[in-house]
Design a protein around this motif. Structure first.
Motif, PDB file in Angstrom:
ATOM      1  N   ASN A 150       7.762   3.088   1.929  1.00 27.40           N
ATOM      2  CA  ASN A 150       6.540   2.375   2.517  1.00 27.40           C
ATOM      3  C   ASN A 150       5.737   1.905   1.211  1.00 27.40           C
ATOM      4  OD1 ASN A 150       6.754   2.409   5.424  1.00 27.40           O
ATOM      5  ND2 ASN A 150       6.026   4.480   5.372  1.00 27.40           N
ATOM      6  N   THR A 151       4.776   1.212   1.209  1.00 28.84           N
ATOM      7  CA  THR A 151       3.987   0.710   0.069  1.00 28.84           C
ATOM      8  C   THR A 151       2.639   1.117   0.289  1.00 28.84           C
ATOM      9  OG1 THR A 151       5.696  -1.032  -0.425  1.00 28.84           O
ATOM     10  CG2 THR A 151       3.342  -1.162  -1.526  1.00 28.84           C
TER      11      THR A 151
ATOM     12  N   ILE B  13      -1.439   4.855   4.870  1.00 30.25           N
ATOM     13  CA  ILE B  13       0.086   4.931   4.381  1.00 30.25           C
ATOM     14  C   ILE B  13       0.553   6.369   3.877  1.00 30.25           C
ATOM     15  CG2 ILE B  13       1.876   3.905   3.139  1.00 30.25           C
ATOM     16  CD1 ILE B  13       1.460   2.084   5.526  1.00 30.25           C
TER      17      ILE B  13
ATOM     18  N   THR C  44       2.864   9.621   5.311  1.00 31.33           N
ATOM     19  CA  THR C  44       4.267   9.726   4.711  1.00 31.33           C
ATOM     20  C   THR C  44       5.053  11.292   5.151  1.00 31.33           C
ATOM     21  OG1 THR C  44       3.667   8.564   2.912  1.00 31.33           O
ATOM     22  CG2 THR C  44       5.497   9.708   2.472  1.00 31.33           C
TER      23      THR C  44
ATOM     24  N   THR D 148       6.815   6.986  -0.086  1.00 24.18           N
ATOM     25  CA  THR D 148       5.727   5.963  -0.262  1.00 24.18           C
ATOM     26  C   THR D 148       5.821   5.705  -1.908  1.00 24.18           C
ATOM     27  OG1 THR D 148       4.737   6.071   1.606  1.00 24.18           O
ATOM     28  CG2 THR D 148       3.372   5.253  -0.117  1.00 24.18           C
TER      29      THR D 148
ATOM     30  N   THR E 291       4.623  10.584  -1.972  1.00 30.39           N
ATOM     31  CA  THR E 291       4.206   9.344  -2.559  1.00 30.39           C
ATOM     32  C   THR E 291       4.014   9.416  -3.787  1.00 30.39           C
ATOM     33  OG1 THR E 291       2.515   9.122  -0.537  1.00 30.39           O
ATOM     34  CG2 THR E 291       2.096   7.879  -2.627  1.00 30.39           C
TER      35      THR E 291
END
Length: 253
Positions: free
Chosen positions: A143-144, A166, A170, A186, A241
């Protein structure tokens, strides 16, 4: 995780981070399905190995149909998802024209956070039905987020909220999907040279770059793509992340 002879989904795949990632995956032998709005696809470059699929990530039925298309080839199982679709409008909570447009706030969260979750959830269902490799792996989802999740500036309440979501997603996503052999990570980019910056002056762009400790420049979409592929390749990266920002910490404005 093997890339060649697998299928991959990249949302926002017609431009910017998504286009760079789609091209990088295709260069490694993946069958890439680039999801984006029809209007964006009309302007997208033609890349060998990349199939564009008109998809609004906020529309569950469109996402289901697009994921079904991406997972239809048994010879190339769906293994990789990279969520890049997103928007980043700016508005203050209290501005000269009054309170932040509540519909705009919902739209940003709907696209950036709910859209990413929708693709993650529906794609993970398809990935979970594939045969695991010799290590029990079935797939990886990237994911971003953004460094705005941590260092949101004035006017970024909606954007930072969506990207903070987001980051928060994660670890529980990685834990939820571990039983299916699906990893979730992420990337939180800093300031990247994307179409969103295409309209600003060279002077403004230079000012942005000057705030980055090192390297003192804006990031390139290809650098995001390299990091996404490194996450796919490194089987022990999960639930994390990763900031990609040149050590930038954003000032209040």
């Amino acid at each position: 995780m093997q890339i060649a002879q697998t299928s991959a989904i990249v949302t926002g795949g017609a431009s910017g981070l998504g286009a760079a990632t789609a091209a990088a995956l295709a260069a490694q032998g993946a069958h890439v399905h680039a999801f984006d709005l029809a209007s964006a696809i009309e302007q997208a470059p033609q890349v060998d190995g990349v199939t564009y699929v008109a998809t609004d990530v906020t529309d569950e039925e469109q996402v289901r149909s697009a994921v079904a298309q991406a997972s239809a080839d048994p010879a190339a199982p769906l293994r990789i998802v990279v969520n890049c679709a997103g928007i980043g409008p700016s508005a203050r909570i209290l501005g000269k024209k009054g309170v932040h447009d509540l519909a705009l706030y919902r739209k940003v969260v709907e696209i950036n956070l709910v859209g990413s979750f929708t693709v993650l959830a529906i794609a993970s269902e398809a990935i979970a039905q594939t045969e695991a490799d010799e290590h029990g792996q079935r797939g990886v989802i990237v994911n971003t987020a953004s460094i705005a999740a941590y260092d949101g500036q004035v006017g970024q309440a909606a954007y930072s909220s969506s990207k903070g979501g987001i980051v928060g997603l994660t670890l529980p996503a990685a834990r939820d999907l571990a039983q299916y052999g699906i990893r979730v990570c992420t990337i939180a980019p800093g300031i990247v040279e994307t179409p969103m910056l295409a309209t600003v002056s060279d002077e403004f762009r230079a000012g942005l770059a000057a705030g980055v400790p090192f390297p003192q420049r804006l990031a390139l979409p290809t650098e995001y793509a390299k990091l996404a592929l490194a996450i796919v390749d490194n089987d022990y990266l999960n639930g994390e992340t990763i900031r990609m920002d040149g050590a930038l910490r954003m000032a209040p404005r």
